[in-house]
Structures are given as structure tokens and as C-alpha cells.
Design a protein around this motif. Structure first.
Motif, short mmCIF file in Angstrom:
data_model
loop_
_atom_site.label_atom_id
_atom_site.label_comp_id
_atom_site.label_asym_id
_atom_site.label_seq_id
_atom_site.Cartn_x
_atom_site.Cartn_y
_atom_site.Cartn_z
N ARG A 100 -5.51 0.34 5.42
CA ARG A 100 -5.60 1.15 4.20
C ARG A 100 -6.32 2.62 4.46
O ARG A 100 -6.91 2.53 5.37
N ASP B 17 -2.66 0.65 -0.94
CA ASP B 17 -2.38 -0.49 -0.44
C ASP B 17 -1.90 -0.53 0.89
O ASP B 17 -2.27 0.19 1.64
N GLU B 18 -1.55 -1.68 1.62
CA GLU B 18 -1.53 -1.75 2.97
C GLU B 18 -0.35 -1.04 3.51
O GLU B 18 -0.42 -0.55 4.65
N TYR C 64 -16.98 -4.10 2.39
CA TYR C 64 -15.53 -3.96 2.22
C TYR C 64 -14.89 -3.85 3.76
O TYR C 64 -13.69 -4.53 3.96
N LYS D 34 -13.95 -7.05 5.43
CA LYS D 34 -12.96 -7.66 4.92
C LYS D 34 -11.58 -7.20 4.89
O LYS D 34 -10.56 -7.71 5.00
N GLU D 35 -11.63 -5.85 4.71
CA GLU D 35 -10.16 -4.95 4.84
C GLU D 35 -10.14 -4.15 5.96
O GLU D 35 -11.13 -3.56 6.59
N ASN D 36 -8.80 -3.83 6.26
CA ASN D 36 -8.51 -2.99 7.71
C ASN D 36 -8.27 -1.63 7.05
O ASN D 36 -7.34 -1.41 6.35
N VAL D 37 -9.41 -0.70 7.42
CA VAL D 37 -9.17 0.46 6.72
C VAL D 37 -9.13 1.49 8.04
O VAL D 37 -9.64 1.54 8.89
#
Length: 134
Positions: free
Chosen positions: A3, A20-21, A44, A47-50
Motif C-alpha cells: 500500500r 488498496d493493495e 499500522y 499489520k500492513e505492507n506499506v
């Protein structure tokens, strides 16, 4: 695909938007107290791939830094010290607040709902991110 996250950092509140991804759609994520931004981002990012973070760069009409530029520059330095491997892209945030307010009107929000500064900050971050994706 990771993201892209956008931050509309302010003295009191920080609006956050994310793609979104597939990096096609920008959506408002939340608005948080600015003092909690690093802690929020730490959670964040766990938990999420940024892939990268966009941070608004406030400018005056003539292109000079605005009065809030010092606050945001200090935040960018702090961000870089906590997340040294996360790429940061500075983006022009001129007119995002006005565009966000117009979006609130166009969405049919009543006068009381349009006074919600937190929503305004979140929409501003979303507009920055949408502009970047174009």
C-alpha cells in the motif's frame, strides 16, 4: 503489492489515507491526535505492507513554505528517525482543505457535519493520495 499511505499532519489532528493493495483506490483511513501519530504508524506498519508514505508539504500560493511548514518538517525528521527505511515523498498540499470541504458539501453533509475537522483532515489526506496516484 504494498500500500501507499498519505499523511495530512497538523498541529492537533492528523488525517490518514491509504491505497488498496493494488494501488488503484485511495480511501480515508482515520484521523488521529497528532501526538499519537508515530505510535499509530508503528502499529499500522506491523499489520500492513506499506511501500511508501506521502506527507503533505504546505506551501503558499507563490510556492514558499507556509507558516505550518516548520511543524511538518519537524514531524518528517521524527518520522525518519523511527522509520529510517520507509521512503517518504513530500507532496504539495495546497488547496486540499478547500477541496475536502467542497467534497463534504457535494456529498450532501449538513452544516453541522461539515464542522467535523477530523473528517476534513481525513478527506484532505485522501485527496493528496488520489492526486499522487494520477
Amino acid at each position: 503489492m504494498p500500500r501507499i499511505l498519505a499523511i495530512d499532519y497538523g498541529q492537533k489532528r492528523t488525517g490518514i489515507a491509504v491505497t488498496d493493495e493494488m494501488q488503484i483506490i485511495a480511501s480515508g483511513l482515520t484521523t488521529i491526535p497528532s501526538a499519537t501519530t508515530i505510535d499509530f504508524l508503528r502499529d499500522y506498519f506491523a499489520k500492513e505492507n506499506v511501500e511508501k508514505v506521502l506527507i503533505g508539504e504546505p506551501k503558499q500560493m507563490n510556492g514558499d513554505p507556509s507558516q505550518s511548514a516548520e511543524i511538518i518538517t519537524a514531524f518528517v525528521k521524527k518520522f525518519n528517525s523511527f522509520f529510517p527505511h520507509m521512503p517518504v515523498v513530500r507532496v504539495d498540499e495546497r488547496f486540499t482543505s478547500k477541496m475536502a470541504f467542497q467534497t463534504m458539501i457535494d456529498s450532501g453533509l449538513n452544516k453541522n457535519q461539515r464542522k467535523n475537522k477530523a473528517l476534513l483532515d481525513e478527506i484532505s489526506a485522501t485527496i493528496m493520495l488520489q492526486d499522487y496516484l494520477r
